[in-house]
Design a protein around this motif. Structure first.
Motif, PDB file in Angstrom:
ATOM      1  N   GLY A   1       0.772  -1.229   0.000  1.00  9.27           N
ATOM      2  CA  GLY A   1       0.000   0.000   0.000  1.00  9.27           C
ATOM      3  C   GLY A   1       0.802   1.278   0.000  1.00  9.27           C
ATOM      4  N   LYS A   2       2.063   1.201   0.430  1.00  6.29           N
ATOM      5  CA  LYS A   2       2.858   2.421   0.549  1.00  6.29           C
ATOM      6  C   LYS A   2       4.152   2.379  -0.266  1.00  6.29           C
ATOM      7  N   SER A   3       4.330   1.360  -1.079  1.00  5.89           N
ATOM      8  CA  SER A   3       5.585   1.211  -1.824  1.00  5.89           C
ATOM      9  C   SER A   3       5.862   2.404  -2.722  1.00  5.89           C
ATOM     10  N   LEU A   4       4.848   2.811  -3.490  1.00  2.00           N
ATOM     11  CA  LEU A   4       5.042   3.921  -4.422  1.00  2.00           C
ATOM     12  C   LEU A   4       5.314   5.234  -3.674  1.00  2.00           C
ATOM     13  N   GLU A   5       4.664   5.403  -2.529  1.00  7.23           N
ATOM     14  CA  GLU A   5       4.896   6.607  -1.732  1.00  7.23           C
ATOM     15  C   GLU A   5       6.314   6.615  -1.167  1.00  7.23           C
ATOM     16  N   ILE A   6       6.768   5.470  -0.683  1.00  7.19           N
ATOM     17  CA  ILE A   6       8.128   5.359  -0.137  1.00  7.19           C
ATOM     18  C   ILE A   6       9.163   5.658  -1.211  1.00  7.19           C
ATOM     19  N   ILE A   7       8.952   5.091  -2.395  1.00  5.59           N
ATOM     20  CA  ILE A   7       9.899   5.296  -3.493  1.00  5.59           C
ATOM     21  C   ILE A   7       9.848   6.732  -3.995  1.00  5.59           C
ATOM     22  N   LYS A   8       8.645   7.315  -4.023  1.00  2.58           N
ATOM     23  CA  LYS A   8       8.514   8.711  -4.443  1.00  2.58           C
ATOM     24  C   LYS A   8       9.279   9.638  -3.503  1.00  2.58           C
ATOM     25  N   ASN A   9       9.216   9.364  -2.221  1.00  2.00           N
ATOM     26  CA  ASN A   9       9.950  10.170  -1.249  1.00  2.00           C
ATOM     27  C   ASN A   9      11.462  10.033  -1.406  1.00  2.00           C
ATOM     28  N   ARG A  10      11.872   8.990  -2.122  1.00  4.64           N
ATOM     29  CA  ARG A  10      13.289   8.780  -2.377  1.00  4.64           C
ATOM     30  C   ARG A  10      13.690   9.249  -3.774  1.00  4.64           C
ATOM     31  N   GLY A  11      12.780   9.971  -4.445  1.00  2.00           N
ATOM     32  CA  GLY A  11      13.146  10.636  -5.683  1.00  2.00           C
ATOM     33  C   GLY A  11      12.762   9.955  -6.970  1.00  2.00           C
ATOM     34  N   VAL A  12      11.960   8.877  -6.898  1.00  2.00           N
ATOM     35  CA  VAL A  12      11.569   8.159  -8.121  1.00  2.00           C
ATOM     36  C   VAL A  12      10.051   8.111  -8.203  1.00  2.00           C
ATOM     37  N   VAL A  13       9.500   8.603  -9.315  1.00  2.00           N
ATOM     38  CA  VAL A  13       8.054   8.605  -9.523  1.00  2.00           C
ATOM     39  C   VAL A  13       7.731   7.710 -10.721  1.00  2.00           C
ATOM     40  N   PHE A  14       6.880   6.725 -10.503  1.00  2.37           N
ATOM     41  CA  PHE A  14       6.496   5.810 -11.566  1.00  2.37           C
ATOM     42  C   PHE A  14       5.145   6.193 -12.157  1.00  2.37           C
ATOM     43  N   GLY A  15       4.967   5.798 -13.430  1.00  2.00           N
ATOM     44  CA  GLY A  15       3.656   5.919 -14.052  1.00  2.00           C
ATOM     45  C   GLY A  15       2.841   4.698 -13.706  1.00  2.00           C
TER      46      GLY A  15
END
Length: 343
Positions: free
Chosen positions: A182-196
């Motif tokens: 549930g939070k993988s994309l948010e965790i990765i986004k906070n580390r500078g990577v945004v996925f489509g």
């Protein structure tokens, strides 16, 4: 935003921070730790690891080849569309974790088989299962390589290998959380990577069977392509090493049965075909005569021109298929694309 290769990138970034222990989560966790310690961005780390393992794969396969007496036909097999030519054909989806498996198998097949090497390999293989569980489905390749290298039936080592691998896989599936809690994309986004939308965290694996059913014609092409690739290897061995043909044929049947669950668990059939072919190439190379020199040495096998022509035609066929049907969703688009240009 990462518009290109984001599925491959996301595959490396599965982690334990979202939901704790899970399958494939070790790589993302290590990358996160490296980012915290040294401030290296995640894409740079993934790119570096891919470069390192590609270099290891090419070096290990080269070392394995020069340890044997080869011919031009084996080099044609090496450059077949499901072996090394797969990398440029399917560039967008190359660089996934199977490059770890290729390097590991080539290492195991190279040099002398010692007790120390067996122990090192066992540890490395168990660690690799935490990078991707699919490695388990290619376990027969390691056992057969061990037989070819030693000429002995070391049942104790095989049973140990099978037991600890099975226990490891069982533990991952029994106690591991979902890839995305549930939070993988948010965790990765906070580390500078945004996925489509084209990433591993959005994919629902229980939809795999339905996707395959809806595009059965497309997936049958992947089966046909694997049959063609295997037939090329069998033809080569039958032509030049006939006394080993039935041994190889038995192994192919056993290994296909062992690997078959992958084709139900995942829709990446072109990947499974590629991995199987890359490992089968190593098996065939292990059957060749040893070379005592530290340079490339050719045997007396004649060059088969029809073998080359067939491989070129196969390359064209696979290239058309994978470029416009790589994810198994667009067989109709393939037809429309080519019919629109010729009719």
């Amino acid at each position: 935003m990462l518009p290109v290769h984001e599925w491959t990138m996301s595959d490396w970034l599965v982690n334990y921070e979202d939901g704790g222990f899970k399958r494939r989560g070790i790589s993302g966790t290590v990358f996160f730790a490296m980012q915290d310690l040294f401030g290296i961005s995640l894409p740079i780390q993934v790119f570096f690891i891919q470069v390192v393992f590609y270099a290891l794969v090419f070096f290990a396969y080269f070392k394995l080849l020069i340890s044997k007496k080869i011919d031009w036909n084996i080099l044609i097999l090496l450059c077949s569309p499901l072996c090394f030519m797969y990398f440029p054909i399917n560039l967008s989806y190359s660089g996934k974790r199977e490059i770890i498996l290729f390097a590991l198998v080539a290492y195991f097949a190279s040099g002398k088989m010692t007790v120390f090497k067996e122990r090192i390999f066992l540890v490395l293989f168990l660690i690799s299962l935490f990078f991707h569980e699919m490695f388990y489905f290619f376990l027969p390749f390691f056992i057969f390589i061990h037989i070819l290298k030693t000429g002995k039936n070391k049942y104790a080592f095989w049973l140990l290998f099978f037991a600890v691998s099975t226990i490891t896989i069982g533990s991952i599936y029994l106690f591991g959380a979902d890839i995305n809690c549930g939070k993988s994309l948010e965790i990765i986004k906070n580390r500078g990577v945004v996925f489509g939308e084209n990433n591993i965290f959005f994919f629902k694996y229980w939809n795999s069977i339905e996707i395959i059913k809806n595009e059965i014609s497309s997936y049958l092409l992947f089966i046909l392509e694997l049959i063609i690739e295997i037939s090329m290897f069998l033809y080569y061995v039958y032509t030049f090493y006939r006394n080993k043909f039935y041994t190889l044929l038995k192994f192919v049947l056993i290994s296909l049965i062992w690997a078959s669950p992958l084709y139900a668990l995942g829709i990446d059939w072109y990947r499974w075909d590629h991995i199987y072919s890359m490992l089968l190439f190593i098996i065939v190379v292990c059957m060749l005569q040893n070379n005592e020199n530290n340079k490339i040495t050719f045997n007396q096998n004649p060059f088969l021109k029809r073998f080359l022509i067939f491989n070129i035609l196969f390359f064209i066929f696979f290239f058309i298929h994978i470029q416009y049907d790589g994810r198994g969703f667009s067989l109709q688009n393939v037809k429309e694309y080519y019919f629109s240009r010729f009719f």
